[in-house]
Design a protein around this motif. Structure first.
Motif, PDB file in Angstrom:
ATOM      1  N   GLU A 102      13.805  67.751 -57.836  1.00  0.00           N
ATOM      2  CA  GLU A 102      14.343  68.212 -58.995  1.00  0.00           C
ATOM      3  C   GLU A 102      14.308  69.469 -59.519  1.00  0.00           C
ATOM      4  O   GLU A 102      15.281  70.218 -60.038  1.00  0.00           O
ATOM      5  CB  GLU A 102      14.038  66.967 -60.154  1.00  0.00           C
ATOM      6  CG  GLU A 102      14.144  65.608 -59.727  1.00  0.00           C
ATOM      7  CD  GLU A 102      15.484  65.244 -59.438  1.00  0.00           C
ATOM      8  OE1 GLU A 102      16.515  65.789 -59.735  1.00  0.00           O
ATOM      9  OE2 GLU A 102      15.708  64.303 -58.684  1.00  0.00           O
ATOM     10  N   ASN A 105      16.202  71.820 -57.449  1.00  0.00           N
ATOM     11  CA  ASN A 105      17.637  71.302 -57.019  1.00  0.00           C
ATOM     12  C   ASN A 105      17.947  71.512 -55.522  1.00  0.00           C
ATOM     13  O   ASN A 105      18.993  71.952 -55.219  1.00  0.00           O
ATOM     14  CB  ASN A 105      18.619  72.410 -57.869  1.00  0.00           C
ATOM     15  CG  ASN A 105      18.677  72.168 -59.358  1.00  0.00           C
ATOM     16  OD1 ASN A 105      18.405  71.189 -59.833  1.00  0.00           O
ATOM     17  ND2 ASN A 105      18.809  73.453 -60.130  1.00  0.00           N
ATOM     18  N   THR A 125      26.263  65.774 -62.429  1.00  0.00           N
ATOM     19  CA  THR A 125      25.188  64.739 -61.967  1.00  0.00           C
ATOM     20  C   THR A 125      25.886  63.807 -61.447  1.00  0.00           C
ATOM     21  O   THR A 125      25.372  62.769 -60.929  1.00  0.00           O
ATOM     22  CB  THR A 125      24.506  64.153 -63.260  1.00  0.00           C
ATOM     23  OG1 THR A 125      25.508  63.602 -64.507  1.00  0.00           O
ATOM     24  CG2 THR A 125      23.720  65.295 -64.140  1.00  0.00           C
ATOM     25  N   ASN A 126      27.223  63.458 -61.556  1.00  0.00           N
ATOM     26  CA  ASN A 126      28.233  62.611 -60.907  1.00  0.00           C
ATOM     27  C   ASN A 126      29.441  63.021 -60.357  1.00  0.00           C
ATOM     28  O   ASN A 126      30.354  63.079 -61.019  1.00  0.00           O
ATOM     29  CB  ASN A 126      28.289  61.288 -61.850  1.00  0.00           C
ATOM     30  CG  ASN A 126      28.521  60.215 -61.037  1.00  0.00           C
ATOM     31  OD1 ASN A 126      28.463  60.053 -59.899  1.00  0.00           O
ATOM     32  ND2 ASN A 126      29.103  59.285 -61.945  1.00  0.00           N
ATOM     33  N   GLU A 128      26.442  64.460 -57.493  1.00  0.00           N
ATOM     34  CA  GLU A 128      25.548  65.686 -57.171  1.00  0.00           C
ATOM     35  C   GLU A 128      26.197  66.124 -55.709  1.00  0.00           C
ATOM     36  O   GLU A 128      26.113  65.342 -54.876  1.00  0.00           O
ATOM     37  CB  GLU A 128      24.228  65.396 -57.070  1.00  0.00           C
ATOM     38  CG  GLU A 128      23.742  64.930 -58.456  1.00  0.00           C
ATOM     39  CD  GLU A 128      22.321  64.547 -58.614  1.00  0.00           C
ATOM     40  OE1 GLU A 128      21.232  65.394 -58.386  1.00  0.00           O
ATOM     41  OE2 GLU A 128      21.871  63.354 -58.236  1.00  0.00           O
ATOM     42  N   GLU A 150      23.871  57.668 -61.519  1.00  0.00           N
ATOM     43  CA  GLU A 150      22.645  58.230 -61.933  1.00  0.00           C
ATOM     44  C   GLU A 150      21.477  57.640 -61.054  1.00  0.00           C
ATOM     45  O   GLU A 150      20.461  58.462 -61.069  1.00  0.00           O
ATOM     46  CB  GLU A 150      22.384  57.690 -63.374  1.00  0.00           C
ATOM     47  CG  GLU A 150      23.245  58.598 -64.551  1.00  0.00           C
ATOM     48  CD  GLU A 150      22.760  58.191 -65.643  1.00  0.00           C
ATOM     49  OE1 GLU A 150      21.589  57.756 -66.135  1.00  0.00           O
ATOM     50  OE2 GLU A 150      23.647  58.294 -66.634  1.00  0.00           O
TER      51      GLU A 150
END
Length: 176
Positions: A102, A105, A125-126, A128, A150
């Motif tokens: 995280e 990245n 985030t959706n 990724e 998620e």
């Protein structure tokens, strides 16, 4: 029987008893084994047996508490916060072990074909989206990993070698 014969018999019995007693006592004593004629042969030492335990039963407890600074100097800890590892099964048949980092990245994707580290290319985030300019086997080409939801439940891996028109696509689902 004559008196002399009885005296001789009594002396013989007494001597026999003393001799038997001496033999019994000498049989109970430890005797060393005879020396071997060859050099270099290890001999076994006789160790007297004891009813005492082999290890002392005294327990030593250090009641002094180490200070925080002493512990701090001797302790090295590493915490893998921000690292998530997820296993996916893909179609066509492929096993993907994805390790998400995280803080940087990045995702490290390990498969039977090879292992690559991909960098996230979008802010979203959706899904990724992670990409790298090498094929999954580390050769020339590209690899792309898209993961949705998620909880990163599903993913799609696209990879190609030198012929970027011939792209292999794998649809992956998280193993529970």
């Amino acid at each position: 029987m004559s008196l002399e014969l009885l005296k001789q018999l009594r002396t013989s019995v007494a001597l026999t008893g003393l001799l038997a007693g001496a033999l019994t006592i000498s049989a109970c004593q430890q005797q060393s084994e005879p020396e071997a004629g060859m050099e270099g042969v290890s001999t076994e030492e006789s160790v007297p047996m004891s009813a005492e335990p082999a290890e002392p039963s005294d327990v030593v407890v250090n009641t002094e508490d180490a200070s925080l600074n002493e512990v701090e100097d001797d302790t090295v800890a590493s915490v893998n916060s921000g690292v998530t590892q997820i296993l996916y099964l893909c179609s066509p048949e492929l096993k993907v072990d994805a390790t998400y980092k995280e803080e940087t990245n990045q995702v490290v994707v390990a498969t039977d074909m090879g292992t690559v580290t991909l960098n996230q290319t979008n802010e979203g985030t959706n899904p990724e989206v992670f990409e790298v300019a090498t094929s999954i086997d580390g050769g020339q080409g590209f690899t792309q990993w898209r993961v949705a939801h998620e909880a990163r439940d599903t993913g799609v891996m696209r990879t190609a070698g030198t012929d970027e028109a011939n792209v292999d696509t794998f649809e992956c689902n998280k193993v529970s």
